[in-house]
Design an enzyme around this catalytic site. Structure first.
Site, PDB file in Angstrom:
ATOM      1  N   SER A 162       0.826  -1.207   0.000  1.00 42.07           N
ATOM      2  CA  SER A 162       0.000   0.000   0.000  1.00 42.07           C
ATOM      3  C   SER A 162       0.857   1.252   0.000  1.00 42.07           C
ATOM      4  O   SER A 162       1.988   1.259   0.525  1.00 42.07           O
ATOM      5  CB  SER A 162      -0.879  -0.009   1.259  1.00 42.07           C
ATOM      6  OG  SER A 162      -1.461   1.254   1.492  1.00 42.07           O
TER       7      SER A 162
ATOM      8  N   TYR B 229      -2.329   0.134  10.219  1.00 44.40           N
ATOM      9  CA  TYR B 229      -2.478  -0.557   8.944  1.00 44.40           C
ATOM     10  C   TYR B 229      -1.232  -0.385   8.088  1.00 44.40           C
ATOM     11  O   TYR B 229      -0.662  -1.361   7.580  1.00 44.40           O
ATOM     12  CB  TYR B 229      -3.702  -0.029   8.192  1.00 44.40           C
ATOM     13  CG  TYR B 229      -3.735  -0.423   6.735  1.00 44.40           C
ATOM     14  CD1 TYR B 229      -4.046  -1.719   6.365  1.00 44.40           C
ATOM     15  CD2 TYR B 229      -3.451   0.507   5.737  1.00 44.40           C
ATOM     16  CE1 TYR B 229      -4.068  -2.087   5.025  1.00 44.40           C
ATOM     17  CE2 TYR B 229      -3.473   0.154   4.405  1.00 44.40           C
ATOM     18  CZ  TYR B 229      -3.788  -1.143   4.049  1.00 44.40           C
ATOM     19  OH  TYR B 229      -3.797  -1.496   2.724  1.00 44.40           O
TER      20      TYR B 229
ATOM     21  N   LYS C 247       1.852  -3.185   6.709  1.00 46.34           N
ATOM     22  CA  LYS C 247       2.331  -3.336   5.330  1.00 46.34           C
ATOM     23  C   LYS C 247       3.837  -3.107   5.256  1.00 46.34           C
ATOM     24  O   LYS C 247       4.560  -3.838   4.566  1.00 46.34           O
ATOM     25  CB  LYS C 247       1.599  -2.357   4.409  1.00 46.34           C
ATOM     26  CG  LYS C 247       0.118  -2.629   4.242  1.00 46.34           C
ATOM     27  CD  LYS C 247      -0.141  -3.954   3.556  1.00 46.34           C
ATOM     28  CE  LYS C 247      -1.610  -4.153   3.233  1.00 46.34           C
ATOM     29  NZ  LYS C 247      -1.889  -5.463   2.606  1.00 46.34           N
TER      30      LYS C 247
END
Length: 343
Positions: free
Chosen positions: A124, A148, A152
């Site tokens: 991402s 989040y 990643k």
């Protein structure tokens, strides 16, 4: 020779299945259906005319992973499975670390045990953190402003260590921006459970009357209209990038056994620009109110796409009109998502 697609019943995973099946690949889906529906697999068959092999399971279950990899004679993996909402990750960070990082560790261990060493990872643009310059190139400094994004980034670092540990591994890391849109057929699309965390499904639910109004999180960013700017990419373009990336694994060598590329359009649109575009596509008004900024959000993000064009021979072809019209087509044909039969 089958490709395992983790999270293959989800939004991006289902579109990926269609693209890979239409390109002649065999796939098997592993999904726990925590934020997806088995109905999407039936729709994939309706689109492609091919049955989709699938197993219900969690990527944190190594025994299940090894069984699936061996049973279907898998030769590679495309890894989508994981939790994915920025805002939610700040509220339940432990769930994000458990699902995303532990799940990937178990997947890699199972792959190693089964001698399956090709992986495309769904990363991402959040790994870039607060942009220091735009557009974002792959060598931009890495950091993350929310759990989040940190999951990643940690997984990218894990993959780097694994690729350095043995030359037989082949990794493609795809940092993508904001997937939107749906398949032209209207048979598959984004169907989040509960309140949508992403802009486009929320906007479409407002347009279709499922929700009263949109909350725009912040109108005081240093952008052209004060709202956040993002690089939105049509989901079909995105998964075509995954196909090109998987094909590119074959050209890697023992001394150059991984790559990292952005998948975006290189164009940023603000929240209010997206709202106006969707109003044009749907011929519906989108009422909205201004809400406080969400923790972890940044003002403006868009990609430099040169490396993807060079490495993968891939560029995004579909524009904002296609993104909005295909989303609206999906919403009109599936007003209650997969849980309500197609209307």
């Amino acid at each position: 020779m089958t490709i395992l697609i983790t999270g293959g019943a989800g939004y991006i995973g289902s579109h990926c299945c269609v693209t890979f099946l239409e390109a002649g690949h065999d796939v098997v889906v592993l999904d726990n259906f925590s934020n997806s529906s088995p109905e999407s697999l039936k729709r994939i068959t309706a689109i492609t005319g091919k049955e989709v092999a699938h197993e219900k399971g969690d990527i944190r279950d190594r025994a299940t992973l090894e069984r699936v990899l061996r049973t279907y004679n898998c030769t590679g993996v495309i890894h989508f499975a994981g939790l994915k909402a920025v805002g939610e990750s700040t509220e339940v960070p432990l769930s994000y670390y458990a699902n995303n990082i532990t799940g990937t560790l178990e997947l890699l261990a199972a792959m190693g045990a089964c001698n399956v060493r090709q992986l495309i990872f769904s990363s991402s643009a959040t790994v870039y953190g607060e942009p220091k310059f735009l557009p974002l190139t792959e060598d931009h400094p890495l950091s993350a402003t929310n759990p989040y994004g940190r999951t990643k980034l940690m997984i990218e670092e894990i993959l780097g260590d694994v690729s350095a540990s043995h030359p037989s591994w082949r990794f493609g890391i795809l940092r993508y921006f904001n997937p939107v849109g749906a398949h032209k057929s209207g048979l598959i699309g984004e169907d989040p459970q509960g309140v949508p965390n992403n802009l486009m499904p929320f906007v479409s639910q407002v347009a279709s009357g499922r929700r009263d109004k949109l909350s725009v999180f912040g109108n005081d960013y240093d952008t052209r209209d004060g709202t956040g700017v993002r690089d939105y990419i049509h989901v079909v373009d995105l998964v075509e990038g995954h196909l090109r990336a998987y094909e590119a694994l074959a050209s890697l060598t023992d001394t150059d056994n991984s790559f990292t590329v952005n998948l975006g359009t290189g164009t940023g649109y603000s929240v209010l620009e997206m709202v106006k575009a969707f109003e044009r596509a749907s011929n519906q008004a989108i009422p909205y109110t201004i809400a406080p900024r969400r923790p972890g959000d940044v003002a403006e993000v868009y990609a430099d796409t040169n490396k993807a064009a060079d490495k993968l021979k891939w560029t995004a072809d579909r524009g904002l009109e296609d993104m909005c019209s295909d989303t609206w087509n999906w919403a009109c044909k599936n007003p209650k998502g997969y849980d309500g039969s197609s209307e």
